[in-house]
Motif scaffolding. Structure first.
Motif, PDB file in Angstrom:
ATOM      1  N   TRP A  41      29.116  31.541  35.569  1.00  0.00           N
ATOM      2  CA  TRP A  41      29.658  32.881  35.566  1.00  0.00           C
ATOM      3  C   TRP A  41      29.302  32.861  37.226  1.00  0.00           C
ATOM      4  CZ3 TRP A  41      33.243  33.579  32.653  1.00  0.00           C
ATOM      5  CH2 TRP A  41      32.848  33.620  31.330  1.00  0.00           C
TER       6      TRP A  41
ATOM      7  N   PHE B 130      38.898  51.814  40.030  1.00  0.00           N
ATOM      8  CA  PHE B 130      37.942  52.639  38.692  1.00  0.00           C
ATOM      9  C   PHE B 130      38.002  51.981  37.531  1.00  0.00           C
ATOM     10  CE2 PHE B 130      38.826  56.319  42.451  1.00  0.00           C
ATOM     11  CZ  PHE B 130      37.977  55.830  43.151  1.00  0.00           C
ATOM     12  N   GLU B 131      38.914  51.793  37.228  1.00  0.00           N
ATOM     13  CA  GLU B 131      39.438  50.946  35.972  1.00  0.00           C
ATOM     14  C   GLU B 131      38.163  50.145  35.687  1.00  0.00           C
ATOM     15  OE1 GLU B 131      43.376  50.506  35.466  1.00  0.00           O
ATOM     16  OE2 GLU B 131      43.663  52.084  34.793  1.00  0.00           O
ATOM     17  N   SER B 132      37.868  49.398  37.193  1.00  0.00           N
ATOM     18  CA  SER B 132      36.917  48.349  36.579  1.00  0.00           C
ATOM     19  C   SER B 132      37.092  47.061  35.681  1.00  0.00           C
ATOM     20  CB  SER B 132      35.284  48.964  35.921  1.00  0.00           C
ATOM     21  OG  SER B 132      34.995  49.729  36.762  1.00  0.00           O
ATOM     22  N   ASP B 133      38.162  46.951  35.121  1.00  0.00           N
ATOM     23  CA  ASP B 133      38.730  45.788  34.816  1.00  0.00           C
ATOM     24  C   ASP B 133      38.190  44.308  34.982  1.00  0.00           C
ATOM     25  OD1 ASP B 133      40.553  43.220  33.853  1.00  0.00           O
ATOM     26  OD2 ASP B 133      41.705  44.465  33.024  1.00  0.00           O
ATOM     27  N   VAL B 134      37.383  44.121  34.825  1.00  0.00           N
ATOM     28  CA  VAL B 134      37.087  42.476  35.553  1.00  0.00           C
ATOM     29  C   VAL B 134      38.028  41.455  36.527  1.00  0.00           C
ATOM     30  CG1 VAL B 134      34.730  42.718  34.203  1.00  0.00           C
ATOM     31  CG2 VAL B 134      37.020  40.920  33.316  1.00  0.00           C
ATOM     32  N   ARG B 135      39.352  40.837  35.401  1.00  0.00           N
ATOM     33  CA  ARG B 135      39.956  40.698  36.325  1.00  0.00           C
ATOM     34  C   ARG B 135      40.776  40.554  37.370  1.00  0.00           C
ATOM     35  NH1 ARG B 135      44.221  41.111  31.490  1.00  0.00           N
ATOM     36  NH2 ARG B 135      43.362  43.904  32.304  1.00  0.00           N
TER      37      ARG B 135
ATOM     38  N   ARG C 148      33.319  51.819  30.845  1.00  0.00           N
ATOM     39  CA  ARG C 148      34.103  50.946  31.534  1.00  0.00           C
ATOM     40  C   ARG C 148      34.338  49.195  30.831  1.00  0.00           C
ATOM     41  NH1 ARG C 148      38.161  52.224  32.766  1.00  0.00           N
ATOM     42  NH2 ARG C 148      37.373  54.204  32.195  1.00  0.00           N
TER      43      ARG C 148
ATOM     44  N   HIS D 286      37.199  49.519  27.634  1.00  0.00           N
ATOM     45  CA  HIS D 286      38.244  49.864  28.927  1.00  0.00           C
ATOM     46  C   HIS D 286      38.866  47.540  28.636  1.00  0.00           C
ATOM     47  CE1 HIS D 286      41.615  50.262  31.497  1.00  0.00           C
ATOM     48  NE2 HIS D 286      41.564  49.561  32.112  1.00  0.00           N
ATOM     49  N   ASN D 287      37.310  46.962  29.004  1.00  0.00           N
ATOM     50  CA  ASN D 287      37.562  45.511  29.514  1.00  0.00           C
ATOM     51  C   ASN D 287      38.063  45.522  27.920  1.00  0.00           C
ATOM     52  OD1 ASN D 287      37.554  44.464  31.681  1.00  0.00           O
ATOM     53  ND2 ASN D 287      35.813  46.245  32.390  1.00  0.00           N
TER      54      ASN D 287
ATOM     55  N   ASN E 130      41.329  45.540  27.211  1.00  0.00           N
ATOM     56  CA  ASN E 130      42.728  44.219  28.189  1.00  0.00           C
ATOM     57  C   ASN E 130      41.802  43.278  27.582  1.00  0.00           C
ATOM     58  OD1 ASN E 130      43.796  46.258  28.894  1.00  0.00           O
ATOM     59  ND2 ASN E 130      42.311  46.627  31.145  1.00  0.00           N
TER      60      ASN E 130
ATOM     61  N   ASN F 275      38.994  41.346  27.987  1.00  0.00           N
ATOM     62  CA  ASN F 275      38.417  40.917  28.859  1.00  0.00           C
ATOM     63  C   ASN F 275      37.224  40.522  27.677  1.00  0.00           C
ATOM     64  OD1 ASN F 275      40.134  40.836  30.766  1.00  0.00           O
ATOM     65  ND2 ASN F 275      39.738  42.983  31.135  1.00  0.00           N
TER      66      ASN F 275
ATOM     67  N   ASP G   6      34.596  38.426  28.174  1.00  0.00           N
ATOM     68  CA  ASP G   6      32.695  38.547  29.035  1.00  0.00           C
ATOM     69  C   ASP G   6      33.140  39.532  30.165  1.00  0.00           C
ATOM     70  OD1 ASP G   6      32.391  36.431  26.894  1.00  0.00           O
ATOM     71  OD2 ASP G   6      33.992  35.197  28.536  1.00  0.00           O
ATOM     72  N   VAL G   7      32.057  40.620  30.335  1.00  0.00           N
ATOM     73  CA  VAL G   7      32.073  41.306  30.797  1.00  0.00           C
ATOM     74  C   VAL G   7      30.837  41.391  31.224  1.00  0.00           C
ATOM     75  CG1 VAL G   7      32.550  43.866  31.160  1.00  0.00           C
ATOM     76  CG2 VAL G   7      34.266  43.271  29.655  1.00  0.00           C
ATOM     77  N   ARG G   8      30.183  41.456  32.419  1.00  0.00           N
ATOM     78  CA  ARG G   8      28.813  42.007  33.305  1.00  0.00           C
ATOM     79  C   ARG G   8      29.044  42.592  34.228  1.00  0.00           C
ATOM     80  NH1 ARG G   8      30.502  37.018  32.712  1.00  0.00           N
ATOM     81  NH2 ARG G   8      31.030  36.927  34.740  1.00  0.00           N
TER      82      ARG G   8
ATOM     83  N   ALA H 277      30.009  35.266  26.824  1.00  0.00           N
ATOM     84  CA  ALA H 277      29.100  33.780  27.138  1.00  0.00           C
ATOM     85  C   ALA H 277      27.808  33.835  27.915  1.00  0.00           C
ATOM     86  CB  ALA H 277      30.373  33.581  26.715  1.00  0.00           C
TER      87      ALA H 277
END
Lengths: 342, 798
Positions: A101, A327-332, B561, B564-565, B568, B570, B572-574, B609
């Motif tokens: 990761w 601010f949305e913090s979308d990981v993408r 947040r 929110h992920n 969308n 998503n 796997d979020v860290r 994961a």
């Protein structure tokens, strides 16, 4: 003697076999030529003591040189074969490696750090201050008049009668000047609050980065030198910079600094509204009233200050169309800008 | 703020290049946001003379004109529907192929059976106004065939100026022209008013009084605080009607719609001299009187836009003998407005106190060109000139006469301000020495009156520059008029900062970097949201109910947040965040009552994961669980609050970090959330960031002796923790036990019900000598005895 030299020549021919030899053939050659018991070359060397001194010298030199050549060639071929042996047959080396990761710093953090680092090279240290402030620190000490529009509740978030969420990082200028005697050279990053609802270019909370230099003899020339140097380090060494008049209560003279539009490089485009310039920061010489409000002798000390918006700078530099993405913090989104982590 | 190039040219008496002018203004006084060309699309339109007008053979309302448009082929035939077409006059003519505003492209076509070669145009068809009653008659000496744009002065540029709040003088053409004149070495001269005569205005002087009478109108200034200077003129016998073309075109050039000659005249003065004026109908004025006073509570007036406004005593009202007719400085009423029937006019020229106007405008949510200017401060000293010019203009365009000198009420007259400037201070602040003569020249060029006074310059500030109040303001004038670009940006020596770095910034940088390395992305969430605890600090004027409180913790924001992920897709979020949290203060904070306590917090959330999948591993990668949480919580605690101890949370869910004083400084647990079915469990931690100086690491010699290793599997009765076993094992085994680590846990068959087996790996070492196996066996045995005695823990029978 002549026979001996002739047989050495014949032997030299066999050097050519070595680069083609496989593992087994190489061992055979090694035994046949350099073998301790019956190696051809070994035998020649053994026979040397029986020769006349003159001939011994000539033949001995040639034989030993040839021996070194064989040793070197065999050695090289052995290494080559060993390296080739590491190839695993049937493995597709284009298959992906074992992943981990990734994490990363927020783009705004990176931009703030980058800017602070540039100013560190220019002699500035890094300080911070509280986000909830009194009107005195946020406005009055900064020479805002009592009836300035910014004091209206329409523009600022109030927590109490005279306590509000700071609308800029400038209060930290006041706190710094109250605490330390000049020379003061600081940059001040931090979060600030304005009562603007979210839209593509506004956020009620955003990052600001402010700078302040106060000392004896600092002038408009030092001010221009410092901020131009910053722009050239942050953008590129040949970036054009211009200063034009502006207005802030806490600076006089006040200036806006523009840099050459980084999208069109000055030729004019929609991003820069065809001007060829991008507005980067508001700045100026510290207003003497601000120094006086902090108990600093404004006759003796002068200085300059500036403020800029890392969000906006990041948006224009990286082509980000909407401030809300920060601010949305979308990981993408976060992942796209993780590559800059030191 | 829009200014017209052509208007500026009229004031300067010279031609201006649009681009150069925009550049000059930007670099000298106000940024030009846009330069908009006007009427350039009339490029193809020509001037044409009608030679002959004949009736159209097939239509009563149309005529057939023989037109000289300068072409070599001679006169051409054009069909025209306008009633005003006359032989011998000139009109704008759009030939075949020309494109008119709105995109109409002219073609040769038959109209009622007769071919028309192009069109004679009305003002509306050319985008020059609304007039469509007939074609536009031109008053020009240009020959037929000349370009319309060359013959008629309509081609123009609008400059959209971003005027700084301290420069009200730039809100009019004269002010902008003044700046250009300074740069060009030109002079600003007001253009003569066509048909005007300055002699129609009787001379007048200010009176230091609060009331007076002018031409039968009583004027009472009862609120001199709100209106420090107040002037009234009465013009009788005028005729309201259409403005002449020159006046209408000046206004359209700055985006104003012409209304009637009186309103247009006042608008013209506003845009020329920055003096808002108000004209009202004398016939509708009860008294007739003009009373300037504070509004009474709940006093109402219907403003021009047809909305009824309720005023407060914080506002100034302009009233007649009975009731308010104007919200001072903001907007007049429909009732008192000039109409077609008006013959006698009361003209107000006032200075209203800027703050008063701003508050009124905000309270009524009503702004106008006048309020915009009043709240920035108009030229208090230039008012008589503005009024004179306004009267001259109105009389010129609407007729009428002024029978008595205007009344100029100025109870407390002010003198022009004088500010002293030391020439050496200019060099001191600007870093470049500027000759005294140049300073004088630069300041004089924009209207300052400069006189030497001892070693200094006594500088009289013109009324249109309310922003200049001290020496440094004049130094700015010198800098900007000389040009910021003329100052070098050379490096000069400087002293290093006496201010140390804020230690917390170093700590936060380290924390961020470590969390990023551990696979977390940094989030920055907004600190406003719903209340998240009893100590939440409330914002008095939130933007919305959902953003009414400051956060006391970071975790709730991070959970939002994550959601929110999830939305969308998503999985796997860290995420982690380092930020300020707020708690209601004790009331005696450094900033007095009402200031919240601020604290930096570190929080992280993790779900999904444990690591990305890899093709070498067939099985699905397991999702993160509480042990991943514990790992990262320990990392966070180690970074954020050195020396804090970890313990199992009192409620048995997750863990807590306990500070030196016994206070809880961090928590970690599984989290509640609004998760889709496919989401993995969500975990989170939050730690208060405390500034502790990390202890300096001292070198420990690297042992040269070999370790002796043992694995010990123990059976732990219910209720006995691994931590309790480790602690006793260490104590009993003594200092030679170098490492003690759990490597396995087993529950199930072969061990007594209710117990579990936990296996430890132990490593013994004496740095001074090689340990004997038997010695180690004795130490392990001693430890096992203690465990058995104290915890009923025994070695597992294999």
């Amino acid at each position: 003697m002549r026979d001996l030299l002739a047989s050495l020549d014949g032997l030299r021919e066999r050097l050519r076999e070595i680069p083609q030899a496989d593992e087994r053939r190489l061992q055979e050659l090694k035994t046949e030529i350099l073998g301790r018991k019956a190696g051809v070359l070994t035998d020649i060397l053994k026979a040397l003591p029986g020769l006349a001194p003159e001939a011994r010298k000539a033949a001995g030199g040639a034989a030993n040189a040839l021996k070194r050549e064989f040793e070197t060639a065999i050695d090289a071929r052995e290494r080559e074969l060993a390296h080739a042996a590491r190839r695993i047959p049937g493995v597709d080396l284009t298959m992906p490696g074992r992943p981990q990761w990734r994490g990363g710093l927020h783009l705004v953090t990176q931009v703030v750090d980058e800017i602070c680092e540039i100013f560190r090279e220019l002699g500035f240290t890094r300080v911070v201050g509280p986000e909830a402030e009194t009107e005195r620190y946020n406005f009055f000490a900064l020479n805002f008049p009592r009836d300035h529009p910014a004091l209206d509740a329409q523009d600022s978030f109030y927590l109490g009668d005279d306590v509000l969420l700071r609308t800029h990082t400038s209060p930290v200028q006041i706190r710094t000047l109250e605490t330390y005697r000049p020379p003061v050279r600081v940059v001040i990053p931090g979060q600030v609050y304005r009562r603007d609802p979210f839209d593509p270019s506004h956020s009620p909370v955003f990052e600001q980065l402010e700078g302040l230099a106060v000392d004896e003899g600092l002038s408009f020339v030092d001010f221009k030198a410092t901020l131009s140097a910053f722009a050239r380090k942050f953008f590129s060494a040949d970036t054009q910079v211009r200063f034009r008049p502006s207005f802030f209560p806490f600076t006089e003279p006040s200036a806006e600094m523009d840099v050459q539009c980084q999208i069109c490089m000055g030729s004019g485009c929609p991003t820069c509204k065809q001007t060829g310039w991008m507005e980067i920061l508001g700045s100026g010489m510290v207003h003497p009233a601000v120094l006086e409000n902090c108990g600093v002798d404004s006759e003796r000390y002068t200085g300059f200050a500036w403020g800029m918006g890392p969000h906006r700078i990041a948006m224009s530099r990286h082509g980000i169309p909407d401030i809300r993405l920060f601010f949305e913090s979308d990981v993408r989104f976060l992942e796209q800008f993780a590559g800059l982590v030191r | 703020m829009i200014v017209s190039r052509r208007w500026l040219e009229a004031l300067l008496g010279c031609a201006l290049d649009a681009r150069e002018t925009a550049e000059r203004l930007t670099m000298q006084c106000a940024a030009v946001d846009a330069v908009l060309p006007l009427h350039q699309e009339l490029d193809g339109v020509l001037v044409a003379r009608v030679l002959e007008v004949r009736p159209h053979p097939n239509a009563d309302r149309l005529s057939l004109c023989l037109v000289d448009a300068g072409g070599a082929e001679g006169p051409i035939e054009v069909v025209c529907g306008a009633p005003n077409v006359q032989a011998g006059k000139t009109y704008p003519y759009a030939p075949v192929g020309a494109v008119l505003p709105g995109g109409l492209k002219l073609e040769r076509k038959k109209i009622r059976g007769v071919v028309s070669n192009g069109m004679l145009c009305s003002a509306r068809e050319l985008g020059l106004g609304l007039d469509h009653e007939g074609i536009l008659e031109l008053d020009t000496t240009a020959a037929p065939g000349a370009r319309f744009l060359d013959a008629v002065p309509v081609a123009d540029h609008q400059f959209v100026l971003d005027v700084n709040a301290n420069r009200p003088d730039l809100l009019c053409h004269k002010g902008v022209a003044r700046e250009l004149a300074a740069a060009l070495g030109a002079a600003v001269k007001l253009p003569a008013i066509p048909g005007g005569n300055p002699a129609v205005v009787p001379s007048f002087r200010p009176v230091a009084a609060a009331q007076g009478v002018v031409d039968g109108v009583e004027v009472r200034l009862e609120d001199p605080e709100g209106a420090p200077r107040y002037m009234i003129a009465v013009i009788r016998g005028m005729t309201v009607g259409k403005s002449p073309a020159w006046l209408a075109s000046r206004l359209t050039a700055v985006g104003q719609r012409p209304i009637n000659n009186v309103v247009d005249a006042t608008n013209y003065i506003l845009h020329e001299l920055n003096q808002p004026l108000h004209a009202f109908d004398l016939a509708r004025l009860r008294g007739p009187a003009v009373v300037v006073r504070r509004a009474r509570p709940m006093e109402r007036v219907v403003t021009l836009d047809g909305v009824e406004r309720t005023m407060t005593p914080d506002m100034t009202a302009i009233c007649d003998a009975e009731r308010p007719t104007i919200v001072a400085g903001v907007m007049g009423s429909a009732e008192s407005e000039v109409s077609e029937a008006t013959t006698d006019l009361v003209l107000e020229c006032a200075y209203f106190q800027p703050t008063r106007i701003r508050r009124t405008r905000r309270a009524l949510e009503l702004s106008s060109d006048s309020s915009y200017r009043f709240e920035r401060g108009i030229d208090l000293l230039g008012m008589p000139d503005a009024l004179r010019r306004a009267i001259e203009l109105i009389v010129a365009v609407a007729g009428g006469a002024v029978r008595e000198p205007p009344l100029d009420l100025w109870p407390q007259p002010e003198q022009p301000r004088t500010v002293f400037l030391r020439p050496e201070r200019v060099a001191h602040l600007l870093g470049v020495s500027v000759a005294r003569g140049e300073i004088e020249r630069l300041l004089s060029s924009v209207g300052f009156v400069v006189a030497p006074k001892d070693e200094r310059l006594a500088v009289q500030v013109p009324g249109w520059r309310p922003d200049v109040t001290r020496e440094v303001d004049l130094i700015e004038e010198v800098a900007r008029l000389r040009g910021y670009d003329t100052f070098p940006d050379e490096w000069r020596p400087f002293r290093p900062s006496a201010v140390p770095d804020a230690p917390v910034e170093h700590l936060l940088a380290r924390i961020r970097e470590q969390l990023a390395r551990a696979g977390f992305y940094e989030a920055r969430t907004i600190p406003l949201g719903p209340a998240d605890g009893p100590e939440s600090v409330e914002v008095l004027n939130p933007l919305s109910a959902e953003e009414r409180y400051l956060r006391t913790r970071l975790l709730p924001g991070l959970v939002r947040r994550v959601e929110h992920n999830w939305s969308n897709r998503n999985r796997d979020v860290r995420l982690f965040e380092v930020g300020t949290v707020f708690r209601r203060g004790k009331g005696q904070g450094a900033m007095g009552t009402g200031a919240p306590e601020e604290q930096v917090s570190l929080a992280g959330v993790l779900t999904g994961a444990r690591r990305p999948p890899h093709w070498t591993e067939a099985a699905k990668v397991p999702d993160m669980d509480i042990w991943d949480l514990k790992q990262h919580f320990e990392l966070a605690v180690g970074l954020a609050c050195q020396g804090a101890a970890m313990q199992v949370a009192a409620d048995g869910v997750g863990w807590e970090a306990v500070g030196a004083g016994g206070e809880i400084v961090g928590r970690a647990s599984a989290l509640e959330s609004d998760a889709p079915v496919w989401a993995a469990p969500l975990f989170g931690f939050e730690v208060r960031v405390g500034l502790g100086a990390p202890a300096l690491q001292q070198y420990r010699p690297l042992p040269a002796t070999p370790p002796v290793e043992r694995d010990v599997a123990l059976v732990l009765p219910a209720g006995v923790t691994a931590a309790a076993v480790s602690e006793r094992f260490r104590r009993a085994a003594g200092p030679l036990l170098e490492r003690l680590e759990v490597f396995d846990e087993y529950r199930g068959d072969n061990i007594p019900a209710g117990t579990r087996s936990v296996a430890w790996h132990c490593s013994f070492r004496d740095p001074a000598r090689t340990l004997e196996q038997a010695e180690v066996d004795r130490l392990v045995a001693a430890a096992l005895r203690v465990l058995e005695d104290e915890l009923d823990v025994r070695r597992r029978e294999s």
